[in-house]
Design a protein around this motif. Structure first.
Motif, PDB file in Angstrom:
ATOM      1  N   GLU A  68      -6.359   8.325  -2.461  1.00  0.00           N
ATOM      2  CA  GLU A  68      -7.559   7.966  -1.698  1.00  0.00           C
ATOM      3  C   GLU A  68      -7.389   6.586  -1.062  1.00  0.00           C
ATOM      4  O   GLU A  68      -6.873   5.660  -1.687  1.00  0.00           O
ATOM      5  CB  GLU A  68      -8.780   7.964  -2.616  1.00  0.00           C
ATOM      6  CG  GLU A  68      -9.137   9.347  -3.157  1.00  0.00           C
ATOM      7  CD  GLU A  68     -10.387   9.308  -4.000  1.00  0.00           C
ATOM      8  OE1 GLU A  68     -11.011   8.215  -4.079  1.00  0.00           O
ATOM      9  OE2 GLU A  68     -10.734  10.335  -4.579  1.00  0.00           O
ATOM     10  N   HIS A  69      -7.876   6.473   0.179  1.00  0.00           N
ATOM     11  CA  HIS A  69      -7.681   5.222   0.928  1.00  0.00           C
ATOM     12  C   HIS A  69      -8.310   4.029   0.204  1.00  0.00           C
ATOM     13  O   HIS A  69      -7.682   2.973   0.059  1.00  0.00           O
ATOM     14  CB  HIS A  69      -8.298   5.368   2.321  1.00  0.00           C
ATOM     15  CG  HIS A  69      -8.236   4.109   3.133  1.00  0.00           C
ATOM     16  ND1 HIS A  69      -7.069   3.634   3.700  1.00  0.00           N
ATOM     17  CD2 HIS A  69      -9.198   3.190   3.450  1.00  0.00           C
ATOM     18  CE1 HIS A  69      -7.310   2.514   4.342  1.00  0.00           C
ATOM     19  NE2 HIS A  69      -8.596   2.218   4.204  1.00  0.00           N
ATOM     20  N   ALA A  70      -9.557   4.179  -0.245  1.00  0.00           N
ATOM     21  CA  ALA A  70     -10.227   3.063  -0.926  1.00  0.00           C
ATOM     22  C   ALA A  70      -9.485   2.665  -2.191  1.00  0.00           C
ATOM     23  O   ALA A  70      -9.341   1.474  -2.500  1.00  0.00           O
ATOM     24  CB  ALA A  70     -11.671   3.448  -1.256  1.00  0.00           C
ATOM     25  N   ALA A  71      -8.991   3.646  -2.929  1.00  0.00           N
ATOM     26  CA  ALA A  71      -8.259   3.346  -4.166  1.00  0.00           C
ATOM     27  C   ALA A  71      -6.945   2.644  -3.863  1.00  0.00           C
ATOM     28  O   ALA A  71      -6.529   1.740  -4.599  1.00  0.00           O
ATOM     29  CB  ALA A  71      -8.011   4.634  -4.940  1.00  0.00           C
TER      30      ALA A  71
ATOM     31  N   GLU B  72       0.825   4.196  -2.872  1.00  0.00           N
ATOM     32  CA  GLU B  72       0.669   5.616  -2.543  1.00  0.00           C
ATOM     33  C   GLU B  72       1.811   6.442  -3.135  1.00  0.00           C
ATOM     34  O   GLU B  72       1.594   7.557  -3.641  1.00  0.00           O
ATOM     35  CB  GLU B  72       0.612   5.798  -1.029  1.00  0.00           C
ATOM     36  CG  GLU B  72       0.244   7.204  -0.598  1.00  0.00           C
ATOM     37  CD  GLU B  72       0.061   7.310   0.905  1.00  0.00           C
ATOM     38  OE1 GLU B  72      -0.417   8.351   1.376  1.00  0.00           O
ATOM     39  OE2 GLU B  72       0.410   6.332   1.618  1.00  0.00           O
TER      40      GLU B  72
ATOM     41  N   PRO C 276       0.818  -1.229   0.000  1.00  0.00           N
ATOM     42  CA  PRO C 276       0.000   0.000   0.000  1.00  0.00           C
ATOM     43  C   PRO C 276       0.849   1.275   0.000  1.00  0.00           C
ATOM     44  O   PRO C 276       0.467   2.274  -0.621  1.00  0.00           O
ATOM     45  CB  PRO C 276      -0.828  -0.125   1.286  1.00  0.00           C
ATOM     46  CG  PRO C 276      -0.871  -1.591   1.564  1.00  0.00           C
ATOM     47  CD  PRO C 276       0.466  -2.112   1.119  1.00  0.00           C
TER      48      PRO C 276
ATOM     49  N   VAL D 231      -6.345   0.625  -1.363  1.00  0.00           N
ATOM     50  CA  VAL D 231      -6.667  -0.769  -1.039  1.00  0.00           C
ATOM     51  C   VAL D 231      -6.971  -1.559  -2.302  1.00  0.00           C
ATOM     52  O   VAL D 231      -6.494  -2.686  -2.501  1.00  0.00           O
ATOM     53  CB  VAL D 231      -7.850  -0.827  -0.055  1.00  0.00           C
ATOM     54  CG1 VAL D 231      -8.298  -2.271   0.164  1.00  0.00           C
ATOM     55  CG2 VAL D 231      -7.465  -0.190   1.277  1.00  0.00           C
ATOM     56  N   GLN D 232      -7.770  -0.973  -3.197  1.00  0.00           N
ATOM     57  CA  GLN D 232      -8.152  -1.682  -4.418  1.00  0.00           C
ATOM     58  C   GLN D 232      -6.954  -1.929  -5.331  1.00  0.00           C
ATOM     59  O   GLN D 232      -6.788  -3.035  -5.863  1.00  0.00           O
ATOM     60  CB  GLN D 232      -9.226  -0.875  -5.160  1.00  0.00           C
ATOM     61  CG  GLN D 232     -10.558  -0.835  -4.434  1.00  0.00           C
ATOM     62  CD  GLN D 232     -11.554   0.122  -5.073  1.00  0.00           C
ATOM     63  OE1 GLN D 232     -11.265   0.706  -6.109  1.00  0.00           O
ATOM     64  NE2 GLN D 232     -12.707   0.278  -4.449  1.00  0.00           N
ATOM     65  N   TRP D 233      -6.118  -0.936  -5.509  1.00  0.00           N
ATOM     66  CA  TRP D 233      -4.945  -1.110  -6.362  1.00  0.00           C
ATOM     67  C   TRP D 233      -3.952  -2.101  -5.742  1.00  0.00           C
ATOM     68  O   TRP D 233      -3.295  -2.863  -6.459  1.00  0.00           O
ATOM     69  CB  TRP D 233      -4.265   0.228  -6.620  1.00  0.00           C
ATOM     70  CG  TRP D 233      -4.909   1.034  -7.702  1.00  0.00           C
ATOM     71  CD1 TRP D 233      -5.639   2.174  -7.567  1.00  0.00           C
ATOM     72  CD2 TRP D 233      -4.889   0.735  -9.105  1.00  0.00           C
ATOM     73  NE1 TRP D 233      -6.076   2.607  -8.791  1.00  0.00           N
ATOM     74  CE2 TRP D 233      -5.628   1.759  -9.757  1.00  0.00           C
ATOM     75  CE3 TRP D 233      -4.314  -0.274  -9.866  1.00  0.00           C
ATOM     76  CZ2 TRP D 233      -5.799   1.787 -11.127  1.00  0.00           C
ATOM     77  CZ3 TRP D 233      -4.490  -0.236 -11.242  1.00  0.00           C
ATOM     78  CH2 TRP D 233      -5.223   0.772 -11.866  1.00  0.00           C
TER      79      TRP D 233
END
Length: 415
Positions: free
Chosen positions: A64-67, A58, A54, A69-71
Motif C-alpha cells: 500500500e502506498h501510504a504504508a 516495496e 521506498p 511512505v510510513q515505513w
C-alpha cells in the motif's frame, strides 16, 4: 560550545597574542585527512538509500502506498534516533579509552550493519538494522571529537571546517550515488558495496590514525567527569542550543521545498528537478565556505563568526519568502549555505576551548545529540507551520529563530 574572554581557549574577541600550550598530536594533519575520508564514505553510505528506499520497502513486501511512505520514513529516521541517544555515551567512552578506538568501532560496526541491510528479509528487519546502524555508527561525530582534541587550538577552526566540508559533501554525493548504482548492480548489491567502502575506511582508521594517549591520571579524571566537570556551563549550554537551532532552521524548510517550488515553476515536469537543485544549493554553499569560515574564526574568534553567520542567515531568509522565480530561490539558498557552513565547526571549537580536555568528547557528544534533536524537530515544525499557516510563514518564522539565536549569542558572549 563555550566561551571566555582572554585567549583562543575562549571565544576570542580578537586574535590571541600568545599561543596556547601545545596539547595536540604531531600527526594531526594525517589524522584529519583520514577522518575526512572516513566521514565522507560513511555519510555517503548512510544517505545513498534516500532515492530508492521506498522501492526497497516495496521489495520487502509492503504494497500500500501510504504504508510504503510510513515505513520509509520510519526506516530513515531510525538511524538518527539511536545515534542521538548514544552520542554522549560514545563521547564519554572516547574520553576514557581513546578517540581512535571509537572510530575503529564505528567504522567496523557500520560496515557490518550496511552489509546486513542488504540481506534484510522484511521491513521489520530493515528498521531494526537501521536502528543498529545508528547505534554502532557515529564515525562523523567521532571524527569531530578526535580532530577537535588532537589539532592545535590555533588551527582547530580550519581543521573542523575542512572536516565539515567532507561531511557535507557526503550528504550531497550520497543521494547521487544512490540514484546511479541500483540500476547498475541492484539495490541489495548497493548496500554490500557501501559496506565494503566503509570497511576500507575502517582499515585506514586502524592503520593510519595516530592518537596521543591520555595519561592514566587523566583517564581517572575523565571517568569521574561529565557535565559536573565543566566549571562554567553557560557557554556550553549556549552552544548546545545553538547547534539544535541551526539544524532545526536548516531542516524546517525541507518538507515544503517541493511544494513551494511548484508555486514558482510553471512546467510541472521541472518541479522535482528544481527542488533537487534548491536542496543541493545550500549544501554546496556550505561545502565551499566551511573551511574558509573556520580559518576566519581562528583569527577573529569563533563566537563572533557564529553571531555573524546567524544574523546573515536570518536576513537571507526574508527574501526567500517572497521570491517569484525558481532561480531566485536557488541563489538565495546557495548564499544561505555559504553563511551556515562555518557554524558547526565553530560550535565544536568553542566547546573544545571551554571545557576541560578530559571531558571534551563527552560534551561534543551532547552537542551531536542536540543537533539530532533539531534535525528531527525541524521537519515536524516546518511541516506543521507550512500546512496550517502557510509556506511563507516557515521562512519568516525560521528567520525570527535565527535572529533570536544571533542576539542571544551576542549577549552571551559579552556576558
Amino acid at each position: 560550545m563555550t566561551f571566555r574572554t582572554s585567549n583562543t581557549d575562549a571565544p576570542p574577541l580578537s586574535p590571541p597574542s600568545t599561543p596556547a600550550p601545545a596539547t595536540h598530536s604531531e600527526h594531526w594533519r594525517r589524522n584529519l585527512f583520514v577522518c575526512m575520508f572516513g566521514s565522507f564514505t560513511t555519510i555517503v553510505a548512510m544517505t545513498l538509500l534516500l532515492p530508492f528506499l521506498p522501492l526497497y520497502v516495496e521489495q520487502l513486501g509492503v504494497k500500500e502506498h501510504a504504508a510504503i511512505v510510513q515505513w520509509s520514513g520510519a526506516a530513515y529516521g531510525a538511524t538518527f534516533l539511536t545515534a542521538a541517544l548514544v552520542a554522549p555515551l560514545w563521547g564519554r567512552l572516547a574520553d576514557l579509552y581513546g578517540r581512535k578506538l571509537m572510530l575503529i568501532r564505528a567504522s567496523l560496526g557500520m560496515s557490518v550493519a550496511m552489509a546486513l541491510i542488504g540481506v534484510a528479509g522484511d521491513v521489520w528487519q530493515l528498521v531494526g538494522l537501521r536502528l543498529l546502524a545508528g547505534l554502532l555508527g557515529g564515525y562523523a561525530s567521532g571524527s569531530m571529537v578526535l580532530v577537535a582534541t588532537q589539532t592545535p587550538k590555533a588551527r582547530s577552526g580550519w581543521a573542523l571546517g575542512t572536516l565539515s566540508s567532507a561531511i557535507m559533501a557526503g550528504n550531497l554525493v550520497g543521494p547521487l550515488v544512490g540514484g546511479a548504482l541500483p540500476p547498475l548492480i541492484g539495490i541489495r548489491a548497493t548496500f554490500f558495496a557501501a559496506g565494503g567502502v566503509i570497511f576500507v575506511a575502517f582499515l585506514a582508521t586502524a592503520l593510519l590514525i595516530r592518537e596521543d594517549r591520555q595519561p592514566l591520571q587523566s583517564r581517572a579524571a575523565a571517568a569521574s567527569g561529565g557535565w559536573a566537570a565543566v566549571p562554567d556551563k553557560g557557554p556550553l549550554t549556549a552552544m548546545l542550543l545553538t547547534g539544535m537551532l541551526l539544524m532545526l532552521a536548516n531542516m524546517s524548510i525541507e518538507p515544503i521545498i517541493t511544494v513551494y517550488v511548484a508555486t514558482l515553476v510553471e512546467d510541472p515536469a521541472r518541479v522535482t528537478m528544481t527542488a533537487g537543485v534548491v536542496m543541493s544549493a545550500a549544501a554546496l554553499g556550505s561545502i565551499l565556505s566551511a573551511s574558509w569560515l573556520g580559518r576566519l574564526a581562528d583569527r577573529v574568534g569563533h563566537w563572533n563568526v557564529i553571531v555573524g553567520c546567524l544574523a546573515v542567515s536570518a536576513v537571507l531568509l526574508i527574501p526567500q519568502a517572497f521570491v517569484t522565480e525558481g532561480w531566485q530561490l536557488v541563489g538565495l539558498r546557495f548564499l544561505m549555505g555559504l553563511s551556515l557552513g562555518g557554524l558547526l565547526p565553530c560550535i565544536a571549537s568553542v566547546i573544545r576551548h571551554n571545557v576541560p580536555e578530559r571531558v571534551a568528547g563527552n560534551m561534543l557528544g551532547y552537542s551531536t545529540s542536540a543537533q539530532y534533536v533539531g534535525q528531527v524537530a525541524g521537519p515536524l515544525l516546518g511541516g506543521f507551520v507550512g500546512g496550517h499557516i502557510g509556506m511563507r510563514a516557515v521562512f519568516l518564522g525560521t528567520c525570527v529563530l535565527m535572529a533570536v539565536g544571533a542576539a542571544w549569542n551576542w549577549f552571551a558572549k559579552r556576558a
